[in-house]
Design a protein around this motif. Structure first.
Motif, short mmCIF file in Angstrom:
data_model
loop_
_atom_site.label_atom_id
_atom_site.label_comp_id
_atom_site.label_asym_id
_atom_site.label_seq_id
_atom_site.Cartn_x
_atom_site.Cartn_y
_atom_site.Cartn_z
N PRO A 27 38.19 46.66 42.60
CA PRO A 27 37.33 46.71 41.42
C PRO A 27 36.82 45.31 41.03
O PRO A 27 37.60 44.37 40.91
N GLY A 28 35.53 45.21 40.91
CA GLY A 28 34.92 43.94 40.51
C GLY A 28 34.70 42.96 41.66
O GLY A 28 34.21 41.87 41.44
N ASN A 55 30.01 39.33 45.56
CA ASN A 55 29.35 39.74 44.32
C ASN A 55 27.88 39.35 44.26
O ASN A 55 27.08 39.85 45.02
N ASN A 56 27.49 38.44 43.37
CA ASN A 56 26.08 38.11 43.15
C ASN A 56 25.40 37.46 44.35
O ASN A 56 24.17 37.38 44.38
#
Length: 136
Positions: free
Chosen positions: A122-123, A23-24
């Motif tokens: 997802p995510g 993610n980030n």
């Protein structure tokens, strides 16, 4: 970072500082290091999602740079599952897989980096560096 268009021989796998980003950790880029197999210099690389790299299929298509069987034998990539075949025949983690060439900033030895980037579920966006190999 550059594309590779001539036949290469993979010599040795380099030590990579960090090879998985979630993610980030990929925004605005994934930052890691690898240690040169020849001079032991620690090199920094930045992989920018959707900007860095070239499709891995350019490497193994018609054995242009490295054969697909060598990529499989060295566990650089895996065969893509049927449901994800739109990403190509060979991938890392069934995600879009890319590569680039990079040189040691100290002794200019040549390296081949393979990584995948995409939404695993997802995510959950994942960037995984399969490895960095010295080549001749």
């Amino acid at each position: 970072m550059y594309s590779i268009s001539r036949k290469i021989t993979l010599v040795k796998k380099a030590i990579v500082g960090k090879n998985s980003f979630i993610n980030n950790e990929t925004s605005p880029f994934a930052n890691t290091t690898f240690t040169c197999c020849d001079c032991h210099h620690e090199n920094t690389i930045e992989i920018i999602p959707y900007q860095s790299g070239f499709p891995i299929s350019q490497v193994y298509h018609e054995d242009k740079v490295v054969s697909g069987s060598i990529l499989l034998e060295q566990k650089i990539v895996n065969r893509t599952s049927q449901g994800m075949s739109h990403f190509g025949e060979l991938t890392v983690n069934n995600l879009p897989t890319l590569y680039f060439g990079i040189d040691c900033s100290s002794c200019y030895s040549h390296y081949f980096c393979v990584f995948s980037y995409g939404e695993k579920q997802p995510g959950l966006t994942v960037l995984t560096i399969s490895g960095i190999w010295k080549y001749e």
